[in-house]
Design an enzyme around this catalytic site. Structure first.
Site, PDB file in Angstrom:
ATOM      1  N   GLY A 199      -2.757  -8.161 -13.948  1.00  0.00           N
ATOM      2  CA  GLY A 199      -3.446  -6.878 -13.958  1.00  0.00           C
ATOM      3  C   GLY A 199      -2.850  -5.773 -13.118  1.00  0.00           C
ATOM      4  CD  GLU A 232      -3.507 -16.043 -16.137  1.00  0.00           C
ATOM      5  OE1 GLU A 232      -4.137 -15.041 -16.540  1.00  0.00           O
ATOM      6  OE2 GLU A 232      -3.836 -17.187 -16.416  1.00  0.00           O
ATOM      7  N   PRO A 233       0.958 -12.210 -14.119  1.00  0.00           N
ATOM      8  CG  PRO A 233       2.939 -11.824 -12.939  1.00  0.00           C
ATOM      9  CD  PRO A 233       1.874 -12.854 -13.166  1.00  0.00           C
ATOM     10  N   GLY A 234       1.719  -9.609 -16.449  1.00  0.00           N
ATOM     11  CA  GLY A 234       2.386  -9.289 -17.711  1.00  0.00           C
ATOM     12  C   GLY A 234       3.098  -7.955 -17.547  1.00  0.00           C
ATOM     13  NE  ARG A 262      -0.280   0.193 -22.900  1.00  0.00           N
ATOM     14  CZ  ARG A 262      -0.445   1.113 -21.986  1.00  0.00           C
ATOM     15  NH1 ARG A 262       0.356   2.149 -21.919  1.00  0.00           N
ATOM     16  NH2 ARG A 262      -1.395   0.995 -21.093  1.00  0.00           N
ATOM     17  CE1 TYR A 301      -6.473  -0.667 -24.987  1.00  0.00           C
ATOM     18  CE2 TYR A 301      -4.098  -0.343 -24.975  1.00  0.00           C
ATOM     19  CZ  TYR A 301      -5.191  -1.149 -25.190  1.00  0.00           C
ATOM     20  OH  TYR A 301      -5.012  -2.434 -25.606  1.00  0.00           O
ATOM     21  CB  CYS A 332      -1.225   8.453 -43.388  1.00  0.00           C
ATOM     22  SG  CYS A 332      -2.333   9.518 -44.289  1.00  0.00           S
ATOM     23  CD  GLU A 333      -5.321   6.181 -39.170  1.00  0.00           C
ATOM     24  OE1 GLU A 333      -6.252   6.795 -38.621  1.00  0.00           O
ATOM     25  OE2 GLU A 333      -5.464   5.151 -39.833  1.00  0.00           O
TER      26      GLU A 333
END
Ligand SMILES: Cc1ncc(COP(=O)(O)O)c(C=O)c1O
Ligand SMILES: N[C@@H](CCCC[NH3+])C(=O)O
Length: 433
Positions: free
Chosen positions: A245, A287-289, A325, A329, A356-357
């Site tokens: 995190g 648990e780093p990502g 992303r 977010y 197309c958004e």
């Protein structure tokens, strides 16, 4: 204000470089869109994180969060540096094993595992982080049928509010993840009564892209307090997993992130104090990502057109099909025009993708140099949750991924073709002539 670039990104003669490679030349050689990752940065990010924690406590195991970037080459590099993995699906488990990570360094996480997921964990001898009483019952049955004993932890919901986007806060009292505080002792007691399951660990993960170390310290405190309660039950804890995190600075002008050392200095002493009081010596799992991979990668994209309507739009060939992303977010990613990297950023543009958004916006209202079709833009810090969240929306094949290392560069994942997409589709028998 000037952009502060991490030291694997430099500007030479007006061009953006990643490691020793001119981004504009990479775009020419491999085409766009293109993800480019710097292997040296991957390695140094891992070592920095690992050393920071081990300064306080030698018995630390890093479990790379495979969801951040599941490229097999990256997984292999981390495996060679001693990493295990947090895997969240059978697919990620297969990848971790294929990368050479030993089963004892893997934790199968997830709040909604299938019976097939649980069977695979049993077959491969991987520890499971349980997320419900139902899952405990199912795992006990599956392990019994296989004649095996499975080591487990429970994911604890610490009910901690964290300063991040609400969609990626995972340890709130209302989150879908984990077992709530007043059920934890019962969960461990139930596990101890299961003949085919042995509780040996504890797990939590409070959320992602957190730029303050305080919530992590708070979570560690809760974890060691709970460790006391379950040690009293007779559980012998061999690991306590405090999740990942730790965030990174995405806005290179304004954001500051704690370093892994600052994180370790805030968190590990809390953990140590707690376990010393209990007289136990579990391994510390982390648990780093994002922190390991986020800043290692740029997404290179070509400008298809520039248009002035109610504002100035730069239309590029990468959209939320490749980098979700910003749309999901409202995340910020720096955008640099790689072939004009030393020119004054004097014009405001909104950078949009080809999807197309209306929401297919990579960067809104940014100052860039005067931009025109054919320019190459680099979207920074796209190593975490970039390719791994990409899709084939609008029948757009996912792009290649390239690794650079010193003078070398090479494809670590080829781009898909429309044929690849078509090949998964089948004609129905009642439509055959
Ligand atoms: C269980 C678990 N562990 C680790 C991580 C990695 O998080 P991050 O990439 O923010 O370090 C995640 C993602 O949020 C996760 O869900
Ligand atoms: N995908 C999110 C992070 C969530 C990690 C998984 N729990 C992001 O891009 O920031």
């Amino acid at each position: 204000m000037a952009l502060i670039l991490p030291n694997h990104l430099t500007v030479k003669e007006g061009h953006l470089y990643i490691g020793k490679h001119d981004c504009v030349s990479l775009a020419e050689e491999y085409g766009t869109p293109l993800y480019v990752t710097d292997e040296e940065r991957l390695r140094s990010n891992f070592t920095r994180y690992d050393e920071a924690l081990k300064k306080h406590y030698p018995d630390v195991q890093l479990l790379y969060a495979a969801k951040a970037n599941g490229n097999l080459t990256i997984m292999k590099i981390f495996a060679s540096l001693g990493a295990g993995a947090d895997v969240f699906s059978s697919g990620e488990l297969h990848m971790a094993l294929l990368a050479g990570m030993p089963p004892e360094k893997l934790l199968f996480n997830g709040s909604s595992k299938t019976r097939e997921d649980l069977s695979l964990a049993v077959e491969k001898g991987v520890k499971v982080s349980l997320d419900s009483f139902d899952e405990l019952r199912q795992l006990n049955e599956i392990a019994g049928e296989a004649g095996k004993i499975v080591e487990v932890s429970f994911r604890i919901n610490p009910a901690i509010d964290v300063p991040t986007h609400p969609k990626i806060a995972t340890g709130l009292a209302t989150s879908k993840f984990g077992i709530k505080a007043d059920q934890i002792v019962d969960a461990y007691r139930a596990a101890m009564e299961c003949p085919n399951v042995v509780p040996v660990g504890m797990h939590c993960h409070i959320g992602s892209q957190i730029l303050d170390v305080e919530p992590f310290a708070k979570a560690a405190e809760i974890m060691v307090r709970v460790a006391g309660e379950i040690t009293d039950l007779g559980v012998r804890l061999s690991f306590i997993d405090i999740g990942g995190g730790l965030g990174i600075p995405y806005n290179h002008e304004t954001e500051v992130a704690p370093t892994p050392q600052e994180y370790a200095d805030a968190v590990v002493p809390v953990f140590l104090k707690g376990i010393q009081k209990l007289g136990i010596k579990p391994q510390l799992w982390v648990e780093p990502g994002r922190n390991l991979v986020g800043d290692t990668t740029v997404l290179l994209s070509k400008v298809n057109s520039v248009k002035t309507s109610h504002k100035k739009f730069v239309n590029i060939d990468a959209g939320f099909n490749l980098l979700l992303r910003p749309a999901m977010y409202d995340s910020y990613h720096e955008v640099i025009v790689a072939n004009k990297a030393d020119m004054e950023r004097d014009t405001e543009y909104t950078v949009t993708g080809p999807i197309c958004e209306t929401g297919d916006i990579i960067a809104a209202d940014r100052k860039l140099p005067r931009t025109e079709d054919g320019d190459i833009v680099a979207i920074l810090d796209t190593g975490a949750y970039g390719y791994s969240m990409a899709s084939q929306y609008n029948c757009r094949p996912r792009c290649p991924e390239v690794m650079v290392f010193g003078e070398r560069s090479g494809i670590m994942r080829r781009g898909e073709s429309v044929i690849d997409i078509l090949n998964t589709m089948k004609k129905l028998p009642w439509h055959e002539k």
